[in-house]
Scaffold this active site. Sequence first.
Site, PDB file in Angstrom:
ATOM      1  N   HIS A  70      12.366  -1.219 -12.636  1.00 19.93           N
ATOM      2  CA  HIS A  70      12.131  -2.662 -12.777  1.00 19.93           C
ATOM      3  C   HIS A  70      12.184  -3.290 -11.383  1.00 19.93           C
ATOM      4  CE1 HIS A  70      13.432  -6.692 -14.861  1.00 19.93           C
ATOM      5  NE2 HIS A  70      12.442  -6.867 -14.001  1.00 19.93           N
ATOM      6  N   HIS A  88       0.819  -1.218   0.000  1.00 20.11           N
ATOM      7  CA  HIS A  88       0.000   0.000   0.000  1.00 20.11           C
ATOM      8  C   HIS A  88       0.853   1.270   0.000  1.00 20.11           C
ATOM      9  CE1 HIS A  88       0.837   1.029   4.207  1.00 20.11           C
ATOM     10  NE2 HIS A  88       0.901  -0.277   4.367  1.00 20.11           N
TER      11      HIS A  88
HETATM   12  C1  COA Z   1      24.510  -6.356  -7.768  1.00 23.10           C
HETATM   13  C2  COA Z   1      24.949  -6.738  -9.155  1.00 23.10           C
HETATM   14  C3  COA Z   1      24.299  -5.790 -10.187  1.00 23.10           C
HETATM   15  C4  COA Z   1      26.453  -6.572  -9.198  1.00 23.10           C
HETATM   16  O1  COA Z   1      26.931  -6.962 -10.444  1.00 23.10           O
HETATM   17  P1  COA Z   1      28.466  -6.642 -10.806  1.00 23.10           P
HETATM   18  O2  COA Z   1      28.689  -5.159 -10.740  1.00 23.10           O
HETATM   19  O3  COA Z   1      28.778  -7.363 -12.076  1.00 23.10           O
HETATM   20  O4  COA Z   1      29.263  -7.243  -9.554  1.00 23.10           O
HETATM   21  P2  COA Z   1      30.211  -8.521  -9.483  1.00 23.10           P
HETATM   22  O5  COA Z   1      29.528  -9.767  -9.970  1.00 23.10           O
HETATM   23  O6  COA Z   1      31.529  -8.143 -10.081  1.00 23.10           O
HETATM   24  O7  COA Z   1      30.387  -8.698  -7.907  1.00 23.10           O
HETATM   25  C5  COA Z   1      31.121  -7.742  -7.126  1.00 23.10           C
HETATM   26  C6  COA Z   1      31.102  -8.215  -5.679  1.00 23.10           C
HETATM   27  O8  COA Z   1      29.772  -8.068  -5.163  1.00 23.10           O
HETATM   28  C7  COA Z   1      29.281  -9.327  -4.708  1.00 23.10           C
HETATM   29  N1  COA Z   1      27.853  -9.398  -5.102  1.00 23.10           N
HETATM   30  C8  COA Z   1      27.358  -9.234  -6.348  1.00 23.10           C
HETATM   31  N2  COA Z   1      26.025  -9.349  -6.334  1.00 23.10           N
HETATM   32  C9  COA Z   1      25.693  -9.589  -5.060  1.00 23.10           C
HETATM   33  C10 COA Z   1      24.449  -9.787  -4.422  1.00 23.10           C
HETATM   34  N3  COA Z   1      23.306  -9.758  -5.111  1.00 23.10           N
HETATM   35  N4  COA Z   1      24.446  -9.999  -3.090  1.00 23.10           N
HETATM   36  C11 COA Z   1      25.612 -10.029  -2.387  1.00 23.10           C
HETATM   37  N5  COA Z   1      26.826  -9.836  -2.948  1.00 23.10           N
HETATM   38  C12 COA Z   1      26.856  -9.620  -4.265  1.00 23.10           C
HETATM   39  C13 COA Z   1      30.128 -10.383  -5.425  1.00 23.10           C
HETATM   40  O9  COA Z   1      30.167 -11.585  -4.696  1.00 23.10           O
HETATM   41  C14 COA Z   1      31.455  -9.675  -5.481  1.00 23.10           C
HETATM   42  O10 COA Z   1      32.065  -9.769  -4.229  1.00 23.10           O
HETATM   43  P3  COA Z   1      33.693  -9.929  -4.087  1.00 23.10           P
HETATM   44  O11 COA Z   1      34.243  -8.649  -4.694  1.00 23.10           O
HETATM   45  O12 COA Z   1      33.899 -10.019  -2.609  1.00 23.10           O
HETATM   46  O13 COA Z   1      34.041 -11.123  -4.867  1.00 23.10           O
HETATM   47  C15 COA Z   1      24.525  -8.193  -9.565  1.00 23.10           C
HETATM   48  O14 COA Z   1      25.339  -9.149  -8.908  1.00 23.10           O
HETATM   49  C16 COA Z   1      23.080  -8.491  -9.204  1.00 23.10           C
HETATM   50  O15 COA Z   1      22.726  -8.895  -8.079  1.00 23.10           O
HETATM   51  N6  COA Z   1      22.182  -8.289 -10.213  1.00 23.10           N
HETATM   52  C17 COA Z   1      20.767  -8.523 -10.083  1.00 23.10           C
HETATM   53  C18 COA Z   1      20.313  -9.447 -11.206  1.00 23.10           C
HETATM   54  C19 COA Z   1      18.805  -9.665 -11.176  1.00 23.10           C
HETATM   55  O16 COA Z   1      18.166  -9.637 -10.151  1.00 23.10           O
HETATM   56  N7  COA Z   1      18.225  -9.872 -12.355  1.00 23.10           N
HETATM   57  C20 COA Z   1      16.798 -10.067 -12.469  1.00 23.10           C
HETATM   58  C21 COA Z   1      16.402 -10.068 -13.911  1.00 23.10           C
HETATM   59  S1  COA Z   1      14.671 -10.244 -14.101  1.00 23.10           S
END
Ligand code: COA
Length: 209
Positions: free
Chosen positions: A145, A136
């Site tokens: 998104h 709400h």
């Molecule tokens: C947050 C996010 C955007 C980061 O992506 P990125 O910039 O490529 O980051 P990286 O994969 O290089 O990760 C960097 C660090 O963050 C950490 N990390 C990344 N995503 C994380 C998450 N969701 N939760 C906790 N830690 C996360 C990684 O483990 C890494 O840690 P380290 O440096 O200690 O190894 C991505 O991981 C994410 O969660 N995207 C959401 C995807 C989604 O929900 N899609 C839905 C489509 S419908």
Amino acid sequence: MKSEVIVVGAGGHAKVCIELLQAQGDTVAYCVGNTDSPDTCLGIAVLKSDDHLLALRKEGYQRVFIAIGSNPVRNKLAKKVIEAGFQLVNAISPAAVVSPSASLGRGIAIMAGAVINAEASIADLCIINTGATVDHDCVIGQAVHIAPQCALAGNVRVGNLSFIGVGSKITPEIHIGESVMVGAGSVVISNIGPAITVVGVPAKVLNKF
Ligand SMILES: CC(C)(COP(=O)(O)OP(=O)(O)OC[C@H]1O[C@@H](n2cnc3c(N)ncnc32)[C@H](O)[C@@H]1OP(=O)(O)O)[C@@H](O)C(=O)NCCC(=O)NCCS
């Protein structure tokens, strides 16, 4: 004027949106993709350049849905199609629950299992993905998104172009700025400023450098 819908996009997100449009009784005439797109998307012919939009408008098509997952790209393409004289339509699953007191903009996708509760406000071009709940009085900005299985508690605000990753939870009354990225599975318990990425439980700023 033709009543069929033109879908901009021809990827996985477009497939879901086409089925939403069909489920609400619309016919999709064409998808508009790019040179990398497949020839068809769910059996619908794909025109491989945005340049086709003007010709489609001249042919009498007027209704468009932008089925692009990227928030900034969706927002930019929407400006282009509106300037060309198209109207944005919504694509709302019959298996979503939208409160009669909620307000919805245009060009919005609401997937199956999503719930939008009383007096929530969803601005233009939002995606409320599969099974996400927006409680709400939430105020969701333009081209946001909310990914699958997110839960936004009451009175949460999300700024334009922000992305809430799959399965994230946001506690009541939290404000999230514009162009924020909330990583998958995060739990947001404090306000977040603009243009940053947060991850974790509780969500903290992701410093990559
Ligand atoms: C947050 C996010 C955007 C980061 O992506 P990125 O910039 O490529 O980051 P990286 O994969 O290089 O990760 C960097 C660090 O963050 C950490 N990390 C990344 N995503 C994380 C998450 N969701 N939760 C906790 N830690 C996360 C990684 O483990 C890494 O840690 P380290 O440096 O200690 O190894 C991505 O991981 C994410 O969660 N995207 C959401 C995807 C989604 O929900 N899609 C839905 C489509 S419908």
